[in-house]
Design a protein around this motif. Structure first.
Motif, mmCIF file in Angstrom:
data_model
loop_
_atom_site.group_PDB
_atom_site.id
_atom_site.type_symbol
_atom_site.label_atom_id
_atom_site.label_comp_id
_atom_site.label_asym_id
_atom_site.label_seq_id
_atom_site.Cartn_x
_atom_site.Cartn_y
_atom_site.Cartn_z
ATOM 1 N N HIS A 1 0.832 -1.205 0.000
ATOM 2 C CA HIS A 1 0.000 0.000 0.000
ATOM 3 C C HIS A 1 0.866 1.255 0.000
ATOM 4 O O HIS A 1 0.363 2.355 0.276
ATOM 5 N N GLY A 2 2.149 1.082 -0.295
ATOM 6 C CA GLY A 2 3.041 2.232 -0.369
ATOM 7 C C GLY A 2 3.351 2.859 0.977
ATOM 8 O O GLY A 2 3.654 4.051 1.058
ATOM 9 N N LEU A 3 3.269 2.059 2.054
ATOM 10 C CA LEU A 3 3.514 2.579 3.400
ATOM 11 C C LEU A 3 4.757 1.949 4.003
ATOM 12 O O LEU A 3 5.000 0.745 3.869
ATOM 13 N N LYS A 4 5.523 2.775 4.706
ATOM 14 C CA LYS A 4 6.615 2.238 5.500
ATOM 15 C C LYS A 4 6.057 1.609 6.769
ATOM 16 O O LYS A 4 4.893 1.833 7.138
ATOM 17 N N LEU A 5 6.896 0.860 7.456
ATOM 18 C CA LEU A 5 6.425 0.094 8.608
ATOM 19 C C LEU A 5 5.795 0.987 9.671
ATOM 20 O O LEU A 5 4.772 0.621 10.280
ATOM 21 N N GLY A 6 6.389 2.148 9.905
ATOM 22 C CA GLY A 6 5.862 3.030 10.953
ATOM 23 C C GLY A 6 4.407 3.381 10.735
ATOM 24 O O GLY A 6 3.621 3.461 11.690
ATOM 25 N N LYS A 7 4.020 3.622 9.472
ATOM 26 C CA LYS A 7 2.629 3.939 9.156
ATOM 27 C C LYS A 7 1.762 2.680 9.133
ATOM 28 O O LYS A 7 0.607 2.691 9.568
ATOM 29 N N ALA A 8 2.326 1.595 8.637
ATOM 30 C CA ALA A 8 1.540 0.363 8.496
ATOM 31 C C ALA A 8 1.190 -0.253 9.844
ATOM 32 O O ALA A 8 0.124 -0.871 9.992
ATOM 33 N N GLN A 9 2.060 -0.083 10.826
ATOM 34 C CA GLN A 9 1.795 -0.756 12.097
ATOM 35 C C GLN A 9 0.810 0.008 12.984
ATOM 36 O O GLN A 9 0.270 -0.558 13.938
ATOM 37 N N ALA A 10 0.531 1.292 12.670
ATOM 38 C CA ALA A 10 -0.336 2.089 13.537
ATOM 39 C C ALA A 10 -1.726 1.476 13.718
ATOM 40 O O ALA A 10 -2.194 1.319 14.849
ATOM 41 N N PRO A 11 -2.441 1.102 12.641
ATOM 42 C CA PRO A 11 -3.768 0.512 12.867
ATOM 43 C C PRO A 11 -3.713 -0.832 13.580
ATOM 44 O O PRO A 11 -4.618 -1.164 14.358
ATOM 45 N N VAL A 12 -2.679 -1.607 13.338
ATOM 46 C CA VAL A 12 -2.547 -2.892 14.037
ATOM 47 C C VAL A 12 -2.314 -2.652 15.518
ATOM 48 O O VAL A 12 -2.903 -3.316 16.384
ATOM 49 N N ARG A 13 -1.451 -1.678 15.818
ATOM 50 C CA ARG A 13 -1.171 -1.386 17.231
ATOM 51 C C ARG A 13 -2.442 -0.962 17.964
ATOM 52 O O ARG A 13 -2.728 -1.438 19.066
ATOM 53 N N VAL A 14 -3.219 -0.061 17.364
ATOM 54 C CA VAL A 14 -4.430 0.415 18.032
ATOM 55 C C VAL A 14 -5.458 -0.706 18.136
ATOM 56 O O VAL A 14 -6.147 -0.838 19.146
ATOM 57 N N ALA A 15 -5.562 -1.533 17.099
ATOM 58 C CA ALA A 15 -6.507 -2.653 17.138
ATOM 59 C C ALA A 15 -6.199 -3.616 18.272
ATOM 60 O O ALA A 15 -7.101 -4.139 18.935
ATOM 61 N N VAL A 16 -4.913 -3.833 18.513
ATOM 62 C CA VAL A 16 -4.515 -4.857 19.483
ATOM 63 C C VAL A 16 -4.302 -4.290 20.879
ATOM 64 O O VAL A 16 -4.685 -4.909 21.874
ATOM 65 N N THR A 17 -3.684 -3.088 20.972
ATOM 66 C CA THR A 17 -3.341 -2.550 22.296
ATOM 67 C C THR A 17 -4.231 -1.388 22.714
ATOM 68 O O THR A 17 -4.214 -0.991 23.869
ATOM 69 N N GLY A 18 -4.964 -0.804 21.753
ATOM 70 C CA GLY A 18 -5.862 0.295 22.070
ATOM 71 C C GLY A 18 -5.240 1.666 21.971
ATOM 72 O O GLY A 18 -5.934 2.676 22.025
ATOM 73 N N ARG A 19 -3.905 1.744 21.803
ATOM 74 C CA ARG A 19 -3.238 3.047 21.819
ATOM 75 C C ARG A 19 -2.191 3.120 20.714
ATOM 76 O O ARG A 19 -1.671 2.105 20.256
ATOM 77 N N THR A 20 -1.863 4.365 20.336
ATOM 78 C CA THR A 20 -0.852 4.555 19.296
ATOM 79 C C THR A 20 0.565 4.450 19.837
ATOM 80 O O THR A 20 1.516 4.312 19.071
ATOM 81 N N VAL A 21 0.714 4.537 21.141
ATOM 82 C CA VAL A 21 2.042 4.475 21.773
ATOM 83 C C VAL A 21 2.021 3.385 22.827
ATOM 84 O O VAL A 21 1.055 3.238 23.571
ATOM 85 N N GLY A 22 3.097 2.622 22.890
ATOM 86 C CA GLY A 22 3.159 1.563 23.891
ATOM 87 C C GLY A 22 4.415 0.743 23.763
ATOM 88 O O GLY A 22 5.454 1.225 23.301
ATOM 89 N N LEU A 23 4.323 -0.497 24.151
ATOM 90 C CA LEU A 23 5.468 -1.401 24.113
ATOM 91 C C LEU A 23 5.826 -1.740 22.665
ATOM 92 O O LEU A 23 5.010 -1.543 21.754
#
Length: 468
Positions: free
Chosen positions: A416-438
């Motif tokens: 989708h033309g995204l680097k990892l930092g952008k691609a992982q944001a929705p996964v992180r929020v889906a799984v941990t609930g927040r944009t920042v964390g472990l």
């Protein structure tokens, strides 16, 4: 101060409220001086103000000192000033008998009426009236109006005070109770205190107390008045305005080692270009004569950074142990075996121990916590659903290791033309609930395939509901 001479210092707080970080610094300075010389630190609770004192504040002082490392084996006492009432009264009688004190029945209004100046000090009206003790009559010290009093201070040289400006100060009230000036001096004399290390706000009291020492036939102590502590606006720290209670910092998850190190730097610097210094080095290098007299800035942001450094220096087992009180208060049950896996990840992220609960809660809740700002930031911009769908497919049969999970999401993002930092944001929020964390992929590995996929599916369903 000679580093080899044995000394007796004291920490003499009043149990009238929270334990101020400024008091904690004074206690530490005195403690280190005693340890260096093989001397003694005396803990004296100045509890004569019955209207303001409370046993719970005394207990708080002792608990706070113990938290900093000063348990009962590190000091002599605690002694209570109220137990010395007979000594205080005897000293007052000695001063009267020797002619160094006299009774006075003047009110403030009387003094103003005579001097015509409400700002002018006491005018000595009763010095030679020969009043006996009685109702409404306070006891004043007969200050020698001639000459000067020189205070030898280890930090400030030899400040000189004109005796004529000191006025005849009150040493006992009309009800017979002695004032701080006399009680403090008598207690220091009776306990053999050789060095008085305290805040600079007490410097104006030093010549008065020195005169009392001399009038009672004792050699004054060595004085050291350490600099005031100020906030970012360079205002003296105030419990009404600033966060100054040591108990509050402890409750937030500051480590005693970090607090101790930081407080010692408020006015003093160790050798070399360093600030994080082992306690043993501080004890070896500290010299009260090297303390700067300029106001010391209490920088909470810097203290927080100190604490983060100290947290990262802990062995992971001690970090887990330090987190336990905060985990016990968490609104969910913590599986300690799971937490032991998360702890090394969290240890690199938290600056305060109190941050541990929101850092790991996603692993122990049935559903990830809801944070609307995180959701909006990660899910409502860009191809969030497409990324989640790709991750769901990629993770269904992936070897469940952090490195493999990362590689697969990188591939999804690239599509989708995204680097990892952008691609992982929705996964992180889906799984941990927040944009920042472990670290995300290590967290997914610990959380497991089943829970990870279930949370991604739930996030996709929420997105579909919102857009449908």
């Amino acid at each position: 101060m000679s580093s080899t001479s044995s000394i007796r210092v004291r920490f003499a707080p009043s149990p009238t409220g929270i334990f101020h970080v400024g008091g904690a610094r004074s206690a530490l300075f005195n403690w280190v001086m005693a340890k260096q010389s093989g001397g003694t630190l005396v803990l004296r609770i100045e509890d004569t103000d019955a209207s303001r004192n409370s046993p719970e504040w005394t207990e708080g002082i002792i608990r706070a000192l113990a938290w900093l490392g000063m348990d009962g084996g590190e000091y002599e006492g605690p002694y209570f000033q109220s137990a010395n009432a007979d000594k205080h009264a005897a000293a007052a009688r000695t001063l009267v008998d020797s002619g160094r004190a006299y009774y006075c029945d003047c009110t403030r209004e009387d003094v103003v009426a005579r001097t015509g100046d409400q700002h002018k000090g006491y005018d000595g009206f009763c010095r030679d009236r020969g009043l006996d003790p009685g109702p409404g009559r306070a006891l004043r010290f007969r200050t020698p109006y001639e000459g000067q009093t020189t205070v030898v201070d280890l930090l400030r040289g030899k400040p000189v005070f004109e005796n004529a400006l000191l006025e005849d100060f009150v040493i006992a009230r009309a009800d017979g109770s002695v004032t701080f000036l006399l009680a403090n001096a008598v207690d220091d004399m009776s306990q053999g205190i050789t060095h008085v290390v305290r805040g600079e706000e007490h410097l104006p009291n030093a010549p008065k107390q020195q005169l009392l020492w001399e009038a009672l036939g004792s050699e004054p102590p060595v004085w050291a008045h350490i600099p005031v502590i100020v906030n970012e606006k360079r205002q003296k720290l105030s419990k009404r305005r600033d966060k100054v209670a040591l108990e509050d910092y402890r409750a937030e998850g500051y480590l005693p080692e970090a607090m101790r190190n930081y407080l010692m730097l408020l006015g003093w610097s160790p050798s070399g270009d360093r600030e994080i210094v082992p306690w043993e080095v501080i004890v070896e290098e500290f010299r009260i004569e090297d303390v700067n007299t300029s106001p010391a800035f209490f920088d909470e942001k810097k203290l927080r950074a100190f604490n983060g450094d100290y947290i990262r220096m802990l062995p992971v087992e001690k970090f887990i142990s330090a987190c336990l009180p905060f985990l016990e208060d968490a609104p969910f049950e913590v599986d300690m075996a799971v937490f032991a896996q998360l702890a090394p990840l969290a240890q690199t992220r938290v600056a305060l121990l109190s941050e541990i609960v929101p850092m790991v809660d996603f692993a122990f809740l049935d559903e990830p916590p809801e944070d609307e700002r995180s959701w909006a930031k990660a899910m409502l911009k860009g191809p969030a659903d497409e990324i989640l769908a790709g991750a769901e497919d990629a993770y269904r049969d992936a070897p469940w290791r952090a490195d493999e999970l990362k590689t697969r999401l990188e591939q999804v993002g690239a599509e989708h033309g995204l680097k990892l930092g952008k691609a992982q944001a929705p996964v992180r929020v889906a799984v941990t609930g927040r944009t920042v964390g472990l670290p995300l992929f290590e967290s997914l590995e610990i959380l497991g395939r089943e829970r990870t996929l279930a949370r991604i599916a739930a996030a996709r369903a929420r997105l579909a509901s919102a857009t449908g």
